[in-house]
Design an enzyme around this catalytic site. Structure first.
Site, PDB file in Angstrom:
ATOM      1  N   ASP A 121      27.443  34.775  11.962  1.00 58.75           N
ATOM      2  CA  ASP A 121      27.160  34.842  13.390  1.00 58.75           C
ATOM      3  C   ASP A 121      27.665  36.187  13.897  1.00 58.75           C
ATOM      4  OD1 ASP A 121      26.046  32.362  13.309  1.00 58.75           O
ATOM      5  OD2 ASP A 121      27.703  31.326  14.293  1.00 58.75           O
ATOM      6  N   GLU A 169      31.658  34.265  13.365  1.00 60.11           N
ATOM      7  CA  GLU A 169      31.829  33.125  12.471  1.00 60.11           C
ATOM      8  C   GLU A 169      31.167  33.432  11.142  1.00 60.11           C
ATOM      9  OE1 GLU A 169      30.742  29.262  13.948  1.00 60.11           O
ATOM     10  OE2 GLU A 169      31.709  29.569  15.891  1.00 60.11           O
ATOM     11  N   LYS A 225      35.453  29.318  11.045  1.00 52.76           N
ATOM     12  CA  LYS A 225      36.047  30.138  12.111  1.00 52.76           C
ATOM     13  C   LYS A 225      37.076  31.118  11.536  1.00 52.76           C
ATOM     14  CE  LYS A 225      33.888  27.525  15.171  1.00 52.76           C
ATOM     15  NZ  LYS A 225      33.267  26.525  14.304  1.00 52.76           N
ATOM     16  N   LYS A 270      37.817  28.193  21.103  1.00 52.40           N
ATOM     17  CA  LYS A 270      36.987  27.294  20.294  1.00 52.40           C
ATOM     18  C   LYS A 270      37.851  26.502  19.313  1.00 52.40           C
ATOM     19  CE  LYS A 270      34.511  30.717  18.584  1.00 52.40           C
ATOM     20  NZ  LYS A 270      33.548  31.499  17.747  1.00 52.40           N
ATOM     21  N   ASN A 325      29.452  31.015   8.494  1.00 51.84           N
ATOM     22  CA  ASN A 325      29.039  29.632   8.276  1.00 51.84           C
ATOM     23  C   ASN A 325      28.674  29.403   6.815  1.00 51.84           C
ATOM     24  OD1 ASN A 325      28.680  28.399  11.220  1.00 51.84           O
ATOM     25  ND2 ASN A 325      27.979  30.523  11.253  1.00 51.84           N
ATOM     26  N   ARG A 336      27.084  29.890  25.669  1.00 58.37           N
ATOM     27  CA  ARG A 336      26.774  29.602  24.273  1.00 58.37           C
ATOM     28  C   ARG A 336      25.294  29.825  23.979  1.00 58.37           C
ATOM     29  NH1 ARG A 336      28.502  23.559  24.417  1.00 58.37           N
ATOM     30  NH2 ARG A 336      27.211  23.813  26.285  1.00 58.37           N
TER      31      ARG A 336
END
Length: 316
Positions: free
Chosen positions: A274, A282, A126, A161, A284, A234
């Site tokens: 993302d 994001e 994040k 989040k 990842n 989501r």
């Protein structure tokens, strides 16, 4: 080629969509010797980072829990493998953190680890977006309720989040008129004891939360747009989203061109960006997925691209 994969138990793999499964299949097709262990199998013995690893092979069936076979476990130093893949799923909890430290020690001892322990620690999935402010929506990080209320008052429609979740878990959309503002903020921050992220809501989520894969800094030409179900915010597949593969947009490529070389320089062989609309939400790095969905819908063999890149890193 001897490859150790640190992963969750293979009996839990959803082999129709699991990216680690696709990696293992491609490595096996090339004749690589495969070994498997879990993060809990890592240990230090006489100063050397080792693992209780088991030889791994595929069977002739696709039946649940019968598609693989594991040999007798052996205590093996990580430096004795040609490469070590860290593919344990989040959350990035204290035990995961300890595992990354052992991986870093193993690298000092000569092991080739992907993604490396230091990079896994440096790039919280994040918080890492904050390194690239020109590509993100308005964002704040805090554990103070007053900060979150002020951010909500400014933007009117936001996403909250946790910093250690995956698969869309614990993510809330919050508007100024939500009757549960206080309860949601208290729950996510554990009454001001836990840091969270807030981002301005991006309406383009209706067109999908795109997973853009970077392999050694280079983007795969197609991404997977994860479309939310009706009435859902989501797009995560784990939250019921529908995956639709599509070519990268010009903006996707712009983002990849800016971030890819820097992430590769940090040692990250595989990254899943993302992207919602024009914004990165994001980065990842722990166990990026979507290999099989992109391959099945686009014809691009993502696992082959990844194993090619891994082989180049080993040779280098």
């Amino acid at each position: 080629m001897r490859l150790l994969v640190i992963a969750d138990p293979p009996e839990d793999f959803k082999i129709h969509k699991d990216s680690t499964y696709a990696m293992l299949r491609e490595a096996a097709r090339r004749g690589w010797a495969l070994w498997l262990c879990e993060a809990a199998d890592l240990r230090v013995s006489q100063g050397v980072v080792a693992a209780q690893a088991r030889p791994f092979g595929f069977t002739d069936t696709q039946e649940y829990r019968r598609w693989f076979e594991l040999g007798t476990p052996a205590d093996m130093a990580l430096r004795d493998f040609d490469a070590v893949l860290m593919r344990t799923d989040p959350p990035f909890d204290q035990q995961y953190l300890y595992a990354t430290h052992l991986l870093t020690l193993a690298q000092w001892q000569g092991a080739r680890v992907f993604n490396p322990g230091q990079a896994l620690r440096d790039f919280n999935e994040k918080l890492a977006i904050l390194r690239f402010p020109e590509f993100i929506a308005p964002t704040t990080v805090t554990q103070r309720a007053a900060d979150l209320r002020a951010f909500l008052a400014e933007h009117g429609d936001i996403i909250l989040k946790p910093l250690d979740g995956m698969g869309g878990r614990g993510i809330f959309r919050l508007t100024r008129h939500d009757p549960n503002i206080g309860a949601i903020i208290e729950t996510l921050t554990d009454n001001g004891q836990r840091t969270v992220m807030a981002q301005r809501y991006i309406p383009a989520i209706s067109e999908g939360d795109k997973r853009v894969l970077l392999i050694d800094g280079v983007p795969v030409d197609w991404c997977l747009a994860r479309i939310p179900q009706p009435g859902e915010t989501r797009g995560n597949l784990a939250a019921g989203g529908t995956g639709r593969a599509q070519p990268l947009s010009a903006r996707d490529r712009e983002i990849a061109a800016a971030l890819g070389p820097q992430l590769a320089q940090a040692g990250l062989l595989l990254v899943g960006l993302d992207v919602i609309g024009d914004f990165v939400t994001e980065i990842n790095v722990t166990s990026p997925t979507c290999f099989q969905e992109i391959t099945q819908q686009s014809g691009i063999d993502v696992a082959a691209l990844f194993i090619d890149a891994l082989a180049r890193r080993i040779a280098a």
